[in-house]
Design an enzyme around this catalytic site. Structure first.
Site, PDB file in Angstrom:
ATOM      1  N   HIS A 185      -4.001   1.044   2.217  1.00 50.87           N
ATOM      2  CA  HIS A 185      -3.199   1.622   1.127  1.00 50.87           C
ATOM      3  C   HIS A 185      -3.039   3.133   1.370  1.00 50.87           C
ATOM      4  O   HIS A 185      -3.960   3.793   1.837  1.00 50.87           O
ATOM      5  CB  HIS A 185      -3.860   1.362  -0.223  1.00 50.87           C
ATOM      6  CG  HIS A 185      -2.948   1.702  -1.363  1.00 50.87           C
ATOM      7  ND1 HIS A 185      -2.783   3.000  -1.810  1.00 50.87           N
ATOM      8  CD2 HIS A 185      -2.126   0.936  -2.124  1.00 50.87           C
ATOM      9  CE1 HIS A 185      -1.893   2.988  -2.800  1.00 50.87           C
ATOM     10  NE2 HIS A 185      -1.480   1.751  -3.004  1.00 50.87           N
ATOM     11  N   GLU A 216       5.400   0.196   1.323  1.00 53.11           N
ATOM     12  CA  GLU A 216       5.318   1.093   0.172  1.00 53.11           C
ATOM     13  C   GLU A 216       5.671   2.513   0.616  1.00 53.11           C
ATOM     14  O   GLU A 216       4.835   3.191   1.217  1.00 53.11           O
ATOM     15  CB  GLU A 216       3.898   1.096  -0.409  1.00 53.11           C
ATOM     16  CG  GLU A 216       3.430  -0.237  -0.939  1.00 53.11           C
ATOM     17  CD  GLU A 216       2.320  -0.081  -1.964  1.00 53.11           C
ATOM     18  OE1 GLU A 216       2.531  -0.479  -3.101  1.00 53.11           O
ATOM     19  OE2 GLU A 216       1.252   0.455  -1.615  1.00 53.11           O
TER      20      GLU A 216
HETATM   21  P1  PGA Z   1       2.835   1.985  -8.436  1.00 54.94           P
HETATM   22  O1  PGA Z   1       1.716   1.711  -7.315  1.00 54.94           O
HETATM   23  O2  PGA Z   1       3.396   0.665  -8.826  1.00 54.94           O
HETATM   24  O3  PGA Z   1       2.087   2.660  -9.552  1.00 54.94           O
HETATM   25  O4  PGA Z   1       3.850   2.888  -7.819  1.00 54.94           O
HETATM   26  C1  PGA Z   1       1.949   0.825  -6.275  1.00 54.94           C
HETATM   27  C2  PGA Z   1       0.822   0.911  -5.280  1.00 54.94           C
HETATM   28  O5  PGA Z   1       0.328   2.007  -5.021  1.00 54.94           O
HETATM   29  O6  PGA Z   1       0.397  -0.126  -4.728  1.00 54.94           O
END
Ligand code: PGA
Length: 255
Positions: free
Chosen positions: A105, A173
Site C-alpha cells: 500500500h 491506486e
Molecule cells: P480512500 O483510500 O478510499 O480513502 O482514498 C483508498 C486506499 O488507500 O486504499
C-alpha cells in the site's frame, strides 16, 4: 445494471478506535446484501478475530483480509522460533481466517519507506501460505497515462519477481487520488488499468489477474467507474468506515 461480479475490498486502515466500534461496523456490513459481488473486510490486526466472528455470526459471505504480512515465508519461521519482533506471520493470518492481504500500500511505501524488495518478500510469503495478495501499485504524482502505467508496471514487475505464476490481485491506486475526497477521472483510471493489463498479459501468468481501482471511491463516482468493464473491483478506504456508504456503493453495482 452491471452484471459483472466485482471484488469490493474494504480497507479500514487504522480505524476504528475501539474494539466495540469494529464489531458494530462488521455487524452492519454483514447485514448488507452484496449480491454476486464479493466483499473483503480488511480491519487492523487487533480486530481480525472480532470481525471474523461478527461476520460469521451474522451469516455473512464476506471474506476477511489483513493489511500487511510479515516478510519471509513459513519456512523461515520454522527454522526455529519466530523471530521478527512486531510482525504478524502468514501462518498466524491464515489461522485467523484471513484469505486476502494488502501488500505494498502506498502509505507503507511512502510513509514507512517499504522497498520494492520488501514488498517482493511479503508477496512471496503470502503466496506460499495460500493467502491471496492484493498488490497495490500506482503513480505518486499526478501525471499522464503512459507515465502512470510505467510507474505502476515498474512496481508490479519488481513485486511479482519469483511469483509470476501465482494467483494475485492488483489494486491500481494513484497515490494523489487517495484520501476519500479527491477527484479522479474514471477514464484515466481505466486507461492506466488497460496499460497494466497489457503488461500482465506478457508475464506468462496462468491465471487471469483482476485489477481493482482504489482512490477516493465513493457512492457518487462509483457510477462512472463501473462503466469501465476492465475494472474488476475496488479498494475502498474512507468510504469503508460507514455501512451506509458501503451499502450505497453496492446498490449502484447491481446484483
Ligand atoms: P480512500 O483510500 O478510499 O480513502 O482514498 C483508498 C486506499 O488507500 O486504499
Amino acid at each position: 445494471m452491471n452484471q459483472q461480479k466485482l471484488l469490493i475490498a474494504l480497507n479500514w486502515k487504522s480505524n476504528p478506535a475501539t474494539h466495540a466500534e469494529a464489531r458494530r461496523l462488521a455487524e452492519d456490513i454483514a447485514g448488507i446484501d452484496a449480491g454476486q459481488n464479493l466483499l473483503v473486510v480488511i480491519p487492523p490486526f487487533p480486530y481480525l478475530a472480532a470481525v471474523r466472528d461478527s461476520l460469521k455470526e451474522k451469516g455473512s459471505s464476506a471474506l476477511l483480509g489483513a493489511q500487511d504480512i510479515m516478510p519471509f515465508s513459513a519456512d523461515f519461521d520454522r527454522k526455529g522460533s519466530v523471530v521478527l519482533t512486531g510482525e504478524v506471520s502468514a501462518d498466524m493470518l491464515r489461522d485467523a481466517g484471513v484469505s486476502h492481504v494488502i501488500i505494498g500500500h502506498s502509505e507503507r511505501r511512502w510513509i514507512l519507506g517499504e522497498s520494492d524488495a520488501l514488498i517482493n518478500e511479503k508477496l512471496r510469503a503470502a503466496v506460499k501460505t495460500g493467502i491471496e495478495p492484493i498488490l497495490c501499485v500506482g503513480e505518486r504524482e499526478k501525471t499522464d497515462v503512459p507515465r502512470a502505467v510505467q510507474e505502476s508496471v515498474d512496481q508490479l514487475s519488481l513485486a511479482i519477481e519469483g511469483s509470476v505464476s501465482a494467483q494475485y490481485i492488483v489494486a491500481y491506486e494513484p497515490v494523489w487520488a487517495i484520501g476519500g475526497n479527491k477527484t479522479v477521472d474514471p477514464a484515466y483510471a481505466s486507461e492506466v488499468i488497460a496499460g497494466i493489463q497489457k503488461y500482465l498479459s506478457t508475464t506468462g501468468s496462468p491465471f487471469p489477474i483482476p485489477v481493482l481501482y482504489g482512490g477516493s471511491v465513493n457512492c457518487e463516482n462509483i457510477v462512472s467507474l463501473i462503466q469501465f468493464k476492465n475494472i474488476s473491483g475496488f479498494l475502498i478506504g474512507s468510504a469503508s468506515l460507514s455501512a451506509k456508504n458501503i451499502s450505497c456503493i453496492i446498490s449502484k453495482l447491481g446484483t
